[in-house]
Scaffold this motif. Structure first.
Motif, PDB file in Angstrom:
ATOM      1  N   PHE A   1     -40.301  -9.274  18.849  1.00 23.06           N
ATOM      2  CA  PHE A   1     -40.966  -9.528  20.122  1.00 23.06           C
ATOM      3  C   PHE A   1     -42.476  -9.366  19.989  1.00 23.06           C
ATOM      4  CE2 PHE A   1     -42.702  -8.492  24.204  1.00 23.06           C
ATOM      5  CZ  PHE A   1     -41.875  -9.014  25.188  1.00 23.06           C
ATOM      6  N   TYR A   2     -43.217 -10.463  19.977  1.00 23.06           N
ATOM      7  CA  TYR A   2     -44.678 -10.452  19.946  1.00 23.06           C
ATOM      8  C   TYR A   2     -45.233  -9.278  19.141  1.00 23.06           C
ATOM      9  CZ  TYR A   2     -45.120 -14.120  23.503  1.00 23.06           C
ATOM     10  OH  TYR A   2     -45.084 -15.321  24.184  1.00 23.06           O
ATOM     11  N   PRO A   3     -45.045  -9.277  17.824  1.00 25.34           N
ATOM     12  CA  PRO A   3     -45.668  -8.215  17.033  1.00 25.34           C
ATOM     13  C   PRO A   3     -47.166  -8.161  17.308  1.00 25.34           C
ATOM     14  CG  PRO A   3     -44.182  -9.531  15.680  1.00 25.34           C
ATOM     15  CD  PRO A   3     -44.331 -10.252  16.982  1.00 25.34           C
ATOM     16  N   ARG A   4     -47.704  -6.955  17.440  1.00 27.23           N
ATOM     17  CA  ARG A   4     -49.139  -6.795  17.667  1.00 27.23           C
ATOM     18  C   ARG A   4     -49.824  -6.875  16.308  1.00 27.23           C
ATOM     19  NH1 ARG A   4     -46.695  -7.627  22.339  1.00 27.23           N
ATOM     20  NH2 ARG A   4     -47.343  -6.235  24.027  1.00 27.23           N
ATOM     21  N   ALA A   5     -50.539  -7.963  16.061  1.00 30.35           N
ATOM     22  CA  ALA A   5     -51.041  -8.251  14.712  1.00 30.35           C
ATOM     23  C   ALA A   5     -52.534  -8.541  14.742  1.00 30.35           C
ATOM     24  CB  ALA A   5     -50.285  -9.439  14.114  1.00 30.35           C
ATOM     25  N   PHE A   6     -53.235  -8.114  13.667  1.00 28.19           N
ATOM     26  CA  PHE A   6     -54.686  -8.258  13.559  1.00 28.19           C
ATOM     27  C   PHE A   6     -55.069  -8.543  12.107  1.00 28.19           C
ATOM     28  CE2 PHE A   6     -53.714  -5.349  16.975  1.00 28.19           C
ATOM     29  CZ  PHE A   6     -54.558  -5.720  18.007  1.00 28.19           C
ATOM     30  N   LEU A   7     -56.153  -9.274  11.921  1.00 27.59           N
ATOM     31  CA  LEU A   7     -56.728  -9.425  10.589  1.00 27.59           C
ATOM     32  C   LEU A   7     -57.483  -8.150  10.255  1.00 27.59           C
ATOM     33  CD1 LEU A   7     -57.169 -11.352   8.180  1.00 27.59           C
ATOM     34  CD2 LEU A   7     -59.328 -12.017   9.263  1.00 27.59           C
ATOM     35  N   ALA A   8     -57.111  -7.499   9.148  1.00 27.15           N
ATOM     36  CA  ALA A   8     -57.731  -6.239   8.735  1.00 27.15           C
ATOM     37  C   ALA A   8     -58.988  -6.517   7.909  1.00 27.15           C
ATOM     38  CB  ALA A   8     -56.735  -5.419   7.932  1.00 27.15           C
TER      39      ALA A   8
ATOM     40  N   PHE B   1     -60.771  -2.223  18.915  1.00 25.79           N
ATOM     41  CA  PHE B   1     -61.937  -1.858  19.706  1.00 25.79           C
ATOM     42  C   PHE B   1     -63.204  -1.750  18.873  1.00 25.79           C
ATOM     43  CE2 PHE B   1     -60.112   2.147  18.324  1.00 25.79           C
ATOM     44  CZ  PHE B   1     -61.205   2.932  18.004  1.00 25.79           C
ATOM     45  N   ARG B   2     -63.066  -1.576  17.555  1.00 25.58           N
ATOM     46  CA  ARG B   2     -64.168  -1.620  16.608  1.00 25.58           C
ATOM     47  C   ARG B   2     -63.596  -2.192  15.310  1.00 25.58           C
ATOM     48  NH1 ARG B   2     -66.229  -0.571  20.695  1.00 25.58           N
ATOM     49  NH2 ARG B   2     -67.886   0.925  21.197  1.00 25.58           N
ATOM     50  N   PRO B   3     -64.419  -2.756  14.435  1.00 27.24           N
ATOM     51  CA  PRO B   3     -63.882  -3.346  13.209  1.00 27.24           C
ATOM     52  C   PRO B   3     -63.000  -2.354  12.442  1.00 27.24           C
ATOM     53  CG  PRO B   3     -66.175  -3.959  13.472  1.00 27.24           C
ATOM     54  CD  PRO B   3     -65.892  -2.958  14.550  1.00 27.24           C
ATOM     55  N   GLY B   4     -61.760  -2.747  12.223  1.00 19.62           N
ATOM     56  CA  GLY B   4     -60.837  -1.929  11.454  1.00 19.62           C
ATOM     57  C   GLY B   4     -60.209  -0.792  12.220  1.00 19.62           C
ATOM     58  N   ARG B   5     -60.463  -0.656  13.529  1.00 21.46           N
ATOM     59  CA  ARG B   5     -59.873   0.424  14.318  1.00 21.46           C
ATOM     60  C   ARG B   5     -59.186  -0.158  15.553  1.00 21.46           C
ATOM     61  NH1 ARG B   5     -64.496   4.659  15.283  1.00 21.46           N
ATOM     62  NH2 ARG B   5     -65.835   2.814  15.041  1.00 21.46           N
ATOM     63  N   ILE B   6     -57.934   0.250  15.751  1.00 20.28           N
ATOM     64  CA  ILE B   6     -57.091  -0.333  16.788  1.00 20.28           C
ATOM     65  C   ILE B   6     -56.643   0.759  17.751  1.00 20.28           C
ATOM     66  CG2 ILE B   6     -54.922  -1.547  17.246  1.00 20.28           C
ATOM     67  CD1 ILE B   6     -55.166  -2.743  14.426  1.00 20.28           C
ATOM     68  N   LEU B   7     -56.759   0.491  19.038  1.00 22.05           N
ATOM     69  CA  LEU B   7     -56.244   1.380  20.074  1.00 22.05           C
ATOM     70  C   LEU B   7     -54.861   0.905  20.485  1.00 22.05           C
ATOM     71  CD1 LEU B   7     -56.671   3.675  22.216  1.00 22.05           C
ATOM     72  CD2 LEU B   7     -57.475   1.839  23.755  1.00 22.05           C
ATOM     73  N   LEU B   8     -53.888   1.800  20.461  1.00 18.39           N
ATOM     74  CA  LEU B   8     -52.544   1.542  20.955  1.00 18.39           C
ATOM     75  C   LEU B   8     -52.375   2.302  22.264  1.00 18.39           C
ATOM     76  CD1 LEU B   8     -50.581   2.310  17.648  1.00 18.39           C
ATOM     77  CD2 LEU B   8     -51.791   0.212  18.258  1.00 18.39           C
ATOM     78  N   ALA B   9     -51.743   1.673  23.271  1.00 18.43           N
ATOM     79  CA  ALA B   9     -51.616   2.352  24.562  1.00 18.43           C
ATOM     80  C   ALA B   9     -50.385   1.887  25.308  1.00 18.43           C
ATOM     81  CB  ALA B   9     -52.862   2.107  25.419  1.00 18.43           C
ATOM     82  N   GLY B  10     -49.737   2.841  25.976  1.00 19.22           N
ATOM     83  CA  GLY B  10     -48.669   2.557  26.916  1.00 19.22           C
ATOM     84  C   GLY B  10     -47.409   2.013  26.291  1.00 19.22           C
ATOM     85  N   GLY B  11     -46.558   1.478  27.164  1.00 27.57           N
ATOM     86  CA  GLY B  11     -45.298   0.888  26.723  1.00 27.57           C
ATOM     87  C   GLY B  11     -44.301   1.929  26.285  1.00 27.57           C
ATOM     88  N   GLY B  12     -43.651   1.642  25.157  1.00 30.16           N
ATOM     89  CA  GLY B  12     -42.716   2.593  24.577  1.00 30.16           C
ATOM     90  C   GLY B  12     -41.268   2.213  24.700  1.00 30.16           C
ATOM     91  N   THR B  13     -40.941   1.207  25.508  1.00 28.02           N
ATOM     92  CA  THR B  13     -39.542   0.828  25.670  1.00 28.02           C
ATOM     93  C   THR B  13     -39.217  -0.379  24.803  1.00 28.02           C
ATOM     94  OG1 THR B  13     -39.912  -0.705  27.514  1.00 28.02           O
ATOM     95  CG2 THR B  13     -39.670   1.626  28.058  1.00 28.02           C
ATOM     96  N   ALA B  14     -37.955  -0.461  24.374  1.00 27.89           N
ATOM     97  CA  ALA B  14     -37.507  -1.567  23.531  1.00 27.89           C
ATOM     98  C   ALA B  14     -36.893  -2.692  24.350  1.00 27.89           C
ATOM     99  CB  ALA B  14     -36.508  -1.074  22.497  1.00 27.89           C
ATOM    100  N   THR B  15     -36.882  -2.533  25.670  1.00 28.36           N
ATOM    101  CA  THR B  15     -36.369  -3.570  26.560  1.00 28.36           C
ATOM    102  C   THR B  15     -37.394  -3.847  27.649  1.00 28.36           C
ATOM    103  OG1 THR B  15     -35.251  -1.949  27.961  1.00 28.36           O
ATOM    104  CG2 THR B  15     -33.972  -2.901  26.150  1.00 28.36           C
ATOM    105  N   ILE B  16     -37.287  -4.996  28.265  1.00 28.57           N
ATOM    106  CA  ILE B  16     -38.261  -5.428  29.250  1.00 28.57           C
ATOM    107  C   ILE B  16     -38.041  -4.769  30.607  1.00 28.57           C
ATOM    108  CG2 ILE B  16     -39.053  -7.438  30.576  1.00 28.57           C
ATOM    109  CD1 ILE B  16     -38.361  -9.133  28.067  1.00 28.57           C
ATOM    110  N   HIS B  17     -36.802  -4.602  31.013  1.00 29.84           N
ATOM    111  CA  HIS B  17     -36.502  -4.272  32.405  1.00 29.84           C
ATOM    112  C   HIS B  17     -36.124  -2.825  32.652  1.00 29.84           C
ATOM    113  CE1 HIS B  17     -36.828  -8.465  33.412  1.00 29.84           C
ATOM    114  NE2 HIS B  17     -35.964  -8.777  32.463  1.00 29.84           N
TER     115      HIS B  17
END
Length: 846
Positions: free
Chosen positions: A243-250, A293-309
């Motif tokens: 499901f929409y992996p959160r991906a970035f160019l490092a 948020f800055r080159p090479g540094r990623i902020l992760l926030a919220g979520g946490g569930t493996a299902t949508i509903h």
């Protein structure tokens, strides 16, 4: 022969809010020269060759008493569709797509809306366009490609690839399709201008199939799977990691991603390689968000569930640092509110804004209305003004060039069907005066900036501001391409600079394409009061794969040398004489090569007003490919007739899309047709000016539209349908080659001459009953195949065979040929008793 054309225009956007006061004050980053403040006009001027695009009118919007602390929202306004996808375009407009019907009514993304912020949030600000190809892009992924078109992949039509052409407001269906289903996949643009897709599945249509193998795309070559990077662990069914992996160019050029809570790293070179890196410091699930948020540094926030509903949301947050050999993660302060389905936005001042979401599942009674921001310097969260609408699953949030934030969508399914939007103005838009009243802030303004940027020595660029105020920071923010709480590779990059008076020298030479991937960015300038300018939209170009400089240029007459169009510098140009009739420019290579695409850039130093026909405009242009004898083997249609595109910044000629294959050519001719009887009667001129010409190579499909036959046709689906350039794999499409049921049926194509063959790609049937039915041999021969048994042909001298035991749930299989393989006849022979179904057979070679 003429064919369809993809055309794109680039604009530089440097627009300001239409507010009553835009005064200025002095200052500089180094020891400043003091100057008297100069008040700019109400609408921000543009750089040379730019087009003026005004921003959201706010004349009647009075600042709230606390707007300088918590920001302010506009009133809620209608939106023409449920915006589950949204992109900022290179001209500053916003493209959104989604559904006009709720889930119970059959939600499909068959409409596209373009919003012009200069008209505000009223209904006339929107143009709505249907999908002409009936491609359902619900839950797709998108990014802006090297050609300036919005690349849209997957969704409900999960194999398909489409491109939105901003110039023509048209969705163009590409022939090239992905090898695996990509419903809920993610895209990342690479340093070499290609795009990689990861994740996705087939909407759980039995039998379930997952996009466990990343694929690489370029317009010149189509899609290629990275077979060495297959990972059911990173992109399979467990914990919804598809499901929409959160991906970035490092920063090291590899792709870093998080699938739910699993960190991984992808090397896209060669056949690809994927490395699983362990557990992330914060569990995103499928409902969290992430930004670089800055080159090479990623902020992760919220979520946490493996299902949508269902499932309680997390308020947690963490930072992952990619600048070392291995990613390093650590928790940071939690948000003020736990949120599922939140959206994150990078602001011009470097802070991260989060909006919307729910405390539990997708439930409206637990919706979070308050926005909040995270400061990377203090790593603390600040609660901000609340929105008026529930923003849950299928909502979007993005940074506009003005520095304001658009919030839209939510629902289908969900507690609301939010066909509406609001715009949020962060606190930096406002100032509290000495008497306590709150007014719109005095904003810096960019007067002039280049539309293009490059890398390395010579890439530094100067921008001119409206006044001499002191500037605190300059930053690039990638254009939003947002859906499902994630914007494609969203990143904020501080720009080193020095200031002298009202000019800023930007040290782009310190960047490489891994730190600032090729693409479009909003360039924001922030003054010493923390107030940002509206953005200039700048495109970073790497020139990867451009072979034009290997040729020699000439032209029909010369004001500026023809070779200037091959120097890689977009602020210089080649030009013919102003009054020449039917001018032309020509590129000759030392030998013929497979041309897949040609891109023409117009000169930037135009002084014509919007809509006016400039003497050097790219208008009434034709591109032709010539063979070794100088004979035209392919020509485009007439491009931009009578300047219908209003002085475009570039024209993209997609030869492969138009012809179905790259075309071997020795020369490329760009000609401009005059539209008056004689030069002496012309008052506007006929100069052909080209800032740059780029040429990209691609594979030549030797089998396209060549004679084909097979052992007995079933349901009228004859052998030629496997070499018609159409990849439709469903039986109902009637575009398959399908034989009668027999023992060891075969299909064959005649290339009409013995050719060098590099590889063969076969596309199979994708109906759920028969997606993996093929166990077959591919036979290649210089001489005809007698119609005898498979065993006899396998043993016949001069025949080389390649065995493919299964498609392994892939749409297509690539077969690399042995070194020096030649052949005129290619036969696909089924090993067993059945019907042989082939969607397409491509034979690549020369």
């Amino acid at each position: 022969m003429p064919g369809p054309l993809s055309v794109c225009r680039l604009r530089l956007v440097a627009s300001g809010l239409a507010i009553a006061v835009l005064a200025s004050c002095g200052g500089a980053a180094s020891e400043p020269e003091q100057h008297t403040a100069v008040a700019p006009p109400a609408a921000t001027e543009q750089a040379a060759a730019a087009r003026s695009v005004a921003d959201i009118p706010v004349d009647d919007l009075q600042p709230a008493p606390d707007a300088h602390r918590v920001g302010m929202w506009t009133p809620l306004a209608n939106w023409p569709l449920l915006a589950i996808h949204a992109n900022v375009l290179p001209d500053g407009k916003v493209l959104s797509w989604g559904s006009s019907l709720s889930e119970s009514e059959g939600a499909k993304a068959l409409q596209f809306a373009q919003w012009d912020p200069s008209f505000g949030l009223q209904g006339t600000a929107h143009e709505v366009f249907p999908s002409p190809a009936a491609i359902d892009s619900f839950c797709s992924a998108s990014t802006i490609g090297v050609d300036g078109l919005v690349l849209i992949v997957g969704g409900n039509t999960f194999w398909k690839t489409a491109q939105w052409d901003p110039e023509r407001s048209l969705l163009v269906a590409r022939a090239s399709q992905m090898h695996q289903p990509r419903w809920y996949g993610s895209l990342v643009r690479l340093p070499d201008d290609r795009v990689v897709v990861v994740g996705g599945n087939n909407i759980e249509r039995p039998p379930a199939a997952y996009g466990d193998t990343p694929e690489i795309f370029s317009a010149a070559e189509g899609w290629r799977p990275l077979l060495g990077a297959r990972s059911p662990e990173a992109f399979g069914a467990v914990d919804g990691r598809w499901f929409y992996p959160r991906a970035f160019l490092a920063p090291d050029g590899r792709v870093f991603g998080i699938s739910n809570d699993l960190m991984w790293r992808l090397d896209t070179s060669g056949a690809g390689q994927l490395e699983v890196l362990g557990t992330a410091p914060h569990r995103l699930g499928v409902t969290g968000t992430a930004v670089m948020f800055r080159p090479g540094r990623i902020l992760l926030a919220g979520g946490g569930t493996a299902t949508i509903h269902s499932g309680s949301a997390s308020a947690g947050a963490a930072v992952v640092d990619l600048r070392g050999d291995l990613p390093q993660g650590r928790p940071v302060a939690p948000m003020k509110h736990a949120r599922n389905h939140l959206n994150s936005v990078l602001l011009p001042d470097g802070k991260v804004l989060v909006t919307g979401g729910t405390r539990y599942g997708n439930a409206g009674d637990t919706a979070v209305y308050a926005a909040e921001s995270w400061d990377p310097d203090t790593e603390q969260w600040t609660e901000l003004a609340p929105a008026a609408e529930i923003r849950v699953y299928h909502s979007v949030s993005l940074l506009l060039p003005s520095g304001a934030v658009l919030n839209a969508g939510g629902g289908a399914p969900g507690p609301v069907f939010a066909k509406n939007a609001q715009v949020y103005f962060p606190p930096y838009f406002f100032k509290q005066q000495a008497d306590g009243t709150v007014t719109w802030a005095d904003r810096p303004a960019i007067r002039q900036a280049s539309a293009y940027a490059g890398y390395g020595p010579g890439a530094d660029s100067t921008i001119r501001m409206a006044d001499w105020r002191r500037i605190r920071s300059v930053a690039l923010v990638s254009l939003a391409a947002v859906t499902h709480g994630h914007s494609t590779d969203l990143r904020y990059v501080p720009v080193p600079f020095w200031q002298k008076g009202n000019r800023l020298r930007l040290r782009f030479s310190e960047f490489g394409p891994a730190q600032v991937p090729p693409g479009h960015y909003q360039l924001h300038v922030v003054d010493d009061q923390g107030v940002p300018s509206a953005a200039a939209i700048v495109e970073f170009r790497s020139g990867a794969g451009n072979v034009a400089a290997e040729g020699t240029a000439s032209q029909s007459s010369e004001v500026w040398p023809a070779q200037r169009a091959l120097d890689g510098v977009l602020n210089s140009y080649a030009s013919t004489e102003d009054w020449q009739h039917d001018p032309w420019w020509r590129l000759d290579f030392p030998s013929s090569r497979p041309v897949a695409g040609v891109m023409l850039f117009s000169r930037q130093e135009q002084t014509c007003s919007s809509g006016e026909d400039c003497p050097g405009d790219l208008r009434d242009v034709t591109v032709s490919l010539l063979d070794d004898a100088g004979v035209a083997v392919w020509s485009s249609e007439l491009l931009n007739p009578q300047n219908a595109l209003q002085s475009p910044g570039r024209l993209n000629v997609d030869v492969r899309h138009a012809a179905g294959t790259a075309v071997r050519a020795r020369s490329i001719v760009v000609s401009r047709r005059s539209d008056v009887p004689a030069p002496e009667t012309d008052e506007t001129g006929h100069a052909l000016s080209l800032a740059e010409v780029e040429v990209r190579e691609g594979p030549v499909n030797l089998a396209l539209r060549r004679p084909a036959r097979h052992t007995g046709t079933l349901y009228g689906m004859y052998a030629g349908l496997a070499v018609d350039g159409n990849y439709a794999g469903e039986l109902g499409s009637k575009r398959l080659s399908l034989t009668v049921r027999a023992y060891q049926p075969w299909w064959e194509v005649d290339l009409r001459a013995v050719r060098q063959i590099d590889s063969i790609r076969l596309w199979g049937r994708i109906d759920t009953c028969c997606a993996a039915q093929l166990d077959f041999y591919v036979l290649v021969s210089d001489t005809p195949f007698p119609t005898v048994s498979l065993a006899d042909e396998l043993a016949r001298p001069g025949v080389r065979s390649y065995h493919v035991p299964s498609l392994e749930r892939r749409r297509a299989v690539d077969i690399a040929m042995a070194a020096g393989q030649t052949g005129r006849y290619v036969r696909v022979w089924l090993n067993g008793e059945n019907s042989l179904a082939l969607a397409e057979v491509e034979v690549f070679g020369r």
